[in-house]
Design an enzyme around this catalytic site. Structure first.
Site, PDB file in Angstrom:
ATOM      1  N   TYR A 294     -35.569   9.688 -48.484  1.00 15.40           N
ATOM      2  CA  TYR A 294     -35.105  10.547 -47.388  1.00 15.40           C
ATOM      3  C   TYR A 294     -34.364  11.758 -47.950  1.00 15.40           C
ATOM      4  O   TYR A 294     -34.588  12.901 -47.514  1.00 15.40           O
ATOM      5  CB  TYR A 294     -34.184   9.714 -46.487  1.00 15.40           C
ATOM      6  CG  TYR A 294     -33.602  10.458 -45.322  1.00 15.40           C
ATOM      7  CD1 TYR A 294     -34.362  10.695 -44.188  1.00 15.40           C
ATOM      8  CD2 TYR A 294     -32.278  10.897 -45.335  1.00 15.40           C
ATOM      9  CE1 TYR A 294     -33.828  11.371 -43.098  1.00 15.40           C
ATOM     10  CE2 TYR A 294     -31.735  11.567 -44.259  1.00 15.40           C
ATOM     11  CZ  TYR A 294     -32.512  11.798 -43.138  1.00 15.40           C
ATOM     12  OH  TYR A 294     -31.973  12.467 -42.068  1.00 15.40           O
TER      13      TYR A 294
ATOM     14  N   GLY B 237     -34.254  12.081 -29.681  1.00 14.57           N
ATOM     15  CA  GLY B 237     -33.438  11.378 -30.666  1.00 14.57           C
ATOM     16  C   GLY B 237     -31.963  11.529 -30.392  1.00 14.57           C
ATOM     17  O   GLY B 237     -31.540  12.200 -29.449  1.00 14.57           O
TER      18      GLY B 237
END
Ligand code: GDP
Length: 315
Positions: A137, A14
C-alpha cells in the site's frame, strides 16, 4: 473554488469520500459528481478517460483506494499494489488531460519508514525501509505523491497530496478481519457488553502508539486546502493529523469507558503489532492555517452513536 464548480469526489462511499461530500454540501457546493465503483471502475483506463471527457470536473478529490487494516494489507499485497496504482494513475492522467484546476490525492502516514524519527516530518519520506505489513500500500501511495509532483513540475498542474494519520468515524469498515483498530475494538467491546462477556481480545501487545483523527476533521482539512492552498505552498505533500498519540491499550480503555464495558482486555500475541509508533508532525499543516477540532473522546462518542444506529442493529 466557487460554489458552482464541478467537483468530482472519487470514492464517495468510503470513510473519507463520504465525509468530504457532507462537508462540501454543508458549505453549499451544488455540483458534486459522484460514481459508485459499479458505475465507474477506476482501474479501467478507458472508462476513466471517457468519464472525465464527458463530465469535465473542475476539482477532484481522489479518495478512492483499496484500503484495509494490518491483516488485510499483509494478506492481499498484490491487490493493494495493483488496484491503487491503477486507480491513481488513471485519475491523475485523466485530470491532467482534461485540465482539472486542482486535485487532492489522499495517501496515509504508512508511507513513512518504519523506524523514522517521531513525530514524522514530511521530509522523512524515503529515508529508510518501510513497515513490511503495509509495504505494498505504501509503495503505491508513494508513487502517487511522486506522480502528482512530477505532473506539477512537467505540466504545471495543481495536484496536491495529503497524508492523513489513522482515521475513524461514520461509514468506517467494522469488519473484524479487514478493519483498522478503532472500529474493530469498538465492535468487539460492544459485543462483549451485549453478550455480558468477561473480556475481549486486543491484537498484539497493546503497546504500539497511534494517533487518530476524526474523518469530519479530515474532510474539513481537505476542503480547506482545496479552497486556500496551492501546490507550491504545500510542496511535496502535507501531513494531516492531531499531533497527539496514545497506546492501543489506552485506546481500548477509552473505548470501554464510552461504550460502558467494565470487563477485561486479553492480548493476542499471535497478531502483529505493526510499526511501534506513528505520530505526525503537524507543523506544516498548522502553518497552512488548519487545526483539528474534534478531540478523541468526543469523536469516539459520535462514532459509537453512529455505529449503534447504523451497524449494531443489523449485526
Ligand atoms: P496500522 O496502524 O497500519 O498498524 O493498522 P491497524 O489500525 O490495523 O492496527 C493498529 C494497531 O492496533 C496494531 O498494533 C494492531 O495489532 C492493533 N490492534 C489491536 N486490536 C486490533 C484489532 O482488533 N484490529 C486491528 N486491525 N488492529 C488491532
Amino acid at each position: 473554488m466557487d460554489k458552482n464548480s464541478k467537483v468530482y469526489i472519487a470514492g464517495h462511499r468510503g470513510l473519507v469520500g463520504s465525509a468530504i461530500v457532507r462537508n462540501l454540501k454543508s458549505k453549499g457546493y451544488e455540483q458534486l459528481i459522484l460514481r459508485t465503483s459499479k458505475e465507474l471502475d477506476l482501474r479501467n483506463q478507458n472508462a476513466v478517460q471517457q468519464f472525465f471527457e464527458k463530465e469535465r470536473p473542475d476539482y477532484v478529490f481522489l479518495a478512492a483506494a483499496k484500503v484495509g487494516g494490518i491483516l488485510a494489507n499483509a494478506t492481499y499485497p498484490a491487490q493493494f499494489l495493483y488496484e491503487n496504482l491503477m486507480i491513481q494513475s488513471n485519475v491523475i492522467e485523466a485530470a491532467k488531460q482534461n485540465k482539472v484546476k486542482k486535485l487532492i490525492f489522499l495517501g496515509s502516514t504508512c508511507i513513512y519508514p518504519k523506524l523514522a524519527p517521531q513525530p514524522l516530518k514530511e521530509e522523512y519520506l524515503l529515508t529508510g525501509e518501510l513497515e513490511p505489513t503495509n509495504e505494498a500500500y505504501a509503495i503505491a501511495k508513494i508513487a502517487g505523491i511522486k506522480m502528482c509532483n512530477a505532473y506539477n513540475k512537467q505540466y504545471g498542474t495543481e495536484f496536491i497530496s495529503v497524508m492523513p494519520t489513522n482515521l475513524y468515524g461514520p461509514y468506517d469498515n467494522f469488519d473484524l478481519e479487514t478493519s483498522h483498530v478503532l472500529p474493530a475494538l469498538m465492535r468487539k467491546i460492544h459485543k462483549a457488553k451485549v453478550n455480558q462477556d468477561e473480556s475481549f481480545v486486543v491484537w498484539g501487545s497493546g503497546s504500539p502508539l497511534r494517533e487518530f483523527l476524526h474523518v469530519d476533521d479530515m474532510a474539513d482539512a481537505c476542503v480547506y486546502l482545496m479552497e486556500n492552498c496551492n501546490a507550491e505552498q504545500i510542496d511535496e505533500f502535507v501531513n494531516i493529523g492531531t499531533g497527539k498519540e496514545l497506546s492501543i491499550f489506552e485506546l481500548a480503555q477509552t473505548l470501554c469507558k464510552v461504550i460502558g464495558f467494565e470487563g477485561k482486555l486479553e492480548f493476542d500475541a499471535t497478531k502483529p503489532d505493526g510499526t511501534p509508533r506513528k505520530l505526525t508532525d503537524v507543523t506544516k499543516l498548522h502553518q497552512l492555517g488548519w487545526h483539528h477540532k474534534i478531540e478523541l473522546q468526543r469523536g469516539v462518542q459520535d462514532t459509537y452513536k453512529w455505529y449503534l444506529e447504523n451497524v449494531a442493529n443489523y449485526d
